[in-house]
Design a protein around this motif. Structure first.
Motif, short mmCIF file in Angstrom:
data_model
loop_
_atom_site.label_atom_id
_atom_site.label_comp_id
_atom_site.label_asym_id
_atom_site.label_seq_id
_atom_site.Cartn_x
_atom_site.Cartn_y
_atom_site.Cartn_z
N VAL A 218 0.84 -1.20 0.00
CA VAL A 218 0.00 0.00 0.00
C VAL A 218 0.87 1.25 0.00
N ALA A 219 1.92 1.26 0.84
CA ALA A 219 2.82 2.42 0.89
C ALA A 219 3.54 2.62 -0.43
N ALA A 220 3.97 1.51 -1.06
CA ALA A 220 4.69 1.60 -2.33
C ALA A 220 3.79 2.14 -3.43
N VAL A 221 2.53 1.71 -3.45
CA VAL A 221 1.59 2.20 -4.47
C VAL A 221 1.34 3.69 -4.27
N ILE A 222 1.20 4.11 -3.03
CA ILE A 222 1.00 5.54 -2.76
C ILE A 222 2.21 6.34 -3.24
N LEU A 223 3.42 5.83 -2.95
CA LEU A 223 4.63 6.52 -3.40
C LEU A 223 4.66 6.59 -4.93
N GLN A 224 4.23 5.53 -5.59
CA GLN A 224 4.20 5.53 -7.05
C GLN A 224 3.19 6.55 -7.57
N VAL A 225 2.08 6.71 -6.86
CA VAL A 225 1.09 7.74 -7.23
C VAL A 225 1.71 9.12 -7.13
N VAL A 226 2.45 9.37 -6.06
CA VAL A 226 3.12 10.67 -5.88
C VAL A 226 4.11 10.91 -7.01
N LEU A 227 4.92 9.90 -7.33
CA LEU A 227 5.90 10.04 -8.41
C LEU A 227 5.19 10.27 -9.75
N GLY A 228 4.07 9.58 -9.95
CA GLY A 228 3.30 9.78 -11.17
C GLY A 228 2.74 11.19 -11.27
N ALA A 229 2.37 11.76 -10.13
CA ALA A 229 1.86 13.13 -10.12
C ALA A 229 2.94 14.11 -10.55
N PHE A 230 4.18 13.87 -10.15
CA PHE A 230 5.28 14.74 -10.58
C PHE A 230 5.55 14.57 -12.07
N VAL A 231 5.43 13.35 -12.58
CA VAL A 231 5.56 13.13 -14.02
C VAL A 231 4.50 13.93 -14.76
N ALA A 232 3.26 13.87 -14.24
CA ALA A 232 2.16 14.59 -14.88
C ALA A 232 2.36 16.10 -14.77
N GLY A 233 2.73 16.57 -13.58
CA GLY A 233 2.89 18.00 -13.38
C GLY A 233 4.00 18.60 -14.22
N LEU A 234 5.08 17.83 -14.42
CA LEU A 234 6.21 18.30 -15.23
C LEU A 234 6.05 17.96 -16.71
N LYS A 235 4.98 17.23 -17.04
CA LYS A 235 4.74 16.74 -18.41
C LYS A 235 5.93 15.91 -18.88
N ALA A 236 6.49 15.15 -17.95
CA ALA A 236 7.67 14.35 -18.25
C ALA A 236 7.36 13.11 -19.06
N GLY A 237 6.09 12.79 -19.24
CA GLY A 237 5.74 11.65 -20.07
C GLY A 237 5.91 11.90 -21.55
N PHE A 238 6.15 13.15 -21.93
CA PHE A 238 6.29 13.49 -23.34
C PHE A 238 7.74 13.48 -23.80
N ILE A 239 8.66 13.08 -22.92
CA ILE A 239 10.05 12.93 -23.29
C ILE A 239 10.47 11.48 -23.07
#
Length: 361
Positions: A218-239
């Protein structure tokens, strides 16, 4: 006071007869959890369509009413024209194009209001009719309060993109998404606790390691959600739209930023790399838990949830890779966000299942 005392008396009477839970309350909580998942999905679509800044005001009550006339639409459009996103990204857009992004953001906010009503009104009914288990009312009020805080956080996030930026702060986006998942997790856990057989011990037993692994997942999935939010916020999925390497590199050469302590939060390459690595770690942990569960005399619920969780995680990783390779199209991006919510729900359900089992030394 008399009304509340009477409600408490009814609650005590009901609890004495239904100490093992209330199916109706559990179904209500699951329904609200489903709405929260829908909210997370719509929020992802709002982000991917760059619609989150189209409404530049926060009106908790009046904001539920969209523009009803041409003049109202023009007034809303004029407000949008005052922010940097319009001048830098959407200068010259038509009213019809503005309406398209407006409806995404309005739907996101309106769904938040629907969730508030869908939670608060039945809560009052169940409380006044004494259908809540003793002591659970305070927990539900806590979830309701957290929902109100989430609304404030949402506006706090939007405000970050109205003055000097063309998008919202990745820090505030991460806070907003993490809070949404926290609410979802609480709703799922409470729904499981309210189900009539929740208090019964599972037939099998688990080792302390299996229990710890459930919490770690559960903790690892939450951490992955946080990391995914930073990917989304920085639009890092487009590189770095390649896999398994990042444009031929196993470790991106531009990982570090200046100052170094901000790398994890402001480096585009670092945010995507961290999200990738954490996905592999989640897979490893979940498959290890599945292996441990299959070798233990656990009950069918714990075994089933472990299998479903493993399948969901593998599917989510595959979906994430497809989304990256396709340069994050709207459809795949939204499904990926939905998949993240499903993985989290299954992680919570699995944790609850192994918590019901006796611990075997």
């Amino acid at each position: 006071m008399t009304l509340l005392r009477a409600a408490d008396d009814r609650q005590n009477t009901f609890s004495a007869r239904h100490s093992d839970g209330n199916r109706a309350v559990a179904i209500w909580l699951w329904a609200v959890a489903a709405l929260v998942i829908a909210m997370i999905v719509v929020g992802g679509a709002t982000r991917l369509t760059e619609s989150g800044l189209s409404i530049t005001e926060w009106q908790p009550l009046l904001g539920a009413i969209p523009p009803l006339s041409h003049a109202d639409w023009l007034a809303a459009f004029e407000k949008y024209k005052q922010i940097p996103q319009y001048h830098i990204m959407n200068h010259g857009m038509s009213l019809a194009e503005f309406q398209s992004i407006y409806w995404w953001e309005w739907s996101h906010r309106f769904l938040g209001r629907i969730i508030g009503v869908a939670f608060a009104v039945p809560l009052v009914f169940f409380w006044l009719t004494g259908r809540l288990k003793h002591g659970s009312g305070a927990k539900f009020l806590g979830v309701l309060a957290l929902g109100g805080v989430q609304g404030v956080i949402g506006w706090y996030m939007v405000k970050s993109g109205l003055v000097e930026r063309v998008d919202v702060s990745q820090y505030r986006l991460a806070l907003h998404l993490t809070t949404a998942f926290a609410i979802l997790g609480l709703l799922v856990w409470l729904a499981l606790e309210e189900w009539p057989d929740a208090a019964r011990r599972a037939a099998g037993s688990v080792t302390p390691l299996i229990r710890r692994m459930g919490a770690i997942i559960v903790a690892a999935v939450i951490l992955q959600v946080v990391l995914g939010a930073f990917v989304a916020g920085l639009k890092a999925g487009f590189i770095y739209n390649t896999w398994p390497t990042m444009n031929g590199q196993w470790f991106p050469s531009d990982y570090w930023t200046t100052p170094a302590y901000l790398t994890f939060f402001e480096s585009h390459a670092a945010s995507q790399f961290n999200h990738r690595i954490m996905a592999y770690i989640v897979v490893l942990i979940v498959l290890t838990e599945l292996w441990l569960v299959m070798r233990s005399p656990v009950d069918s619920r714990a075994r089933t949830t472990a299998v479903l969780l493993a399948l969901a995680v593998l599917a989510q990783v595959a979906l994430g890779i497809m989304t990256l390779l396709a340069h994050v199209p709207l459809e795949l991006g939204v499904v990926h966000q939905f998949g993240g919510a499903i993985v989290f729900v299954l992680a919570v359900v699995h944790l609850h299942a192994i918590r019901r089992a006796a611990v075997r030394e």
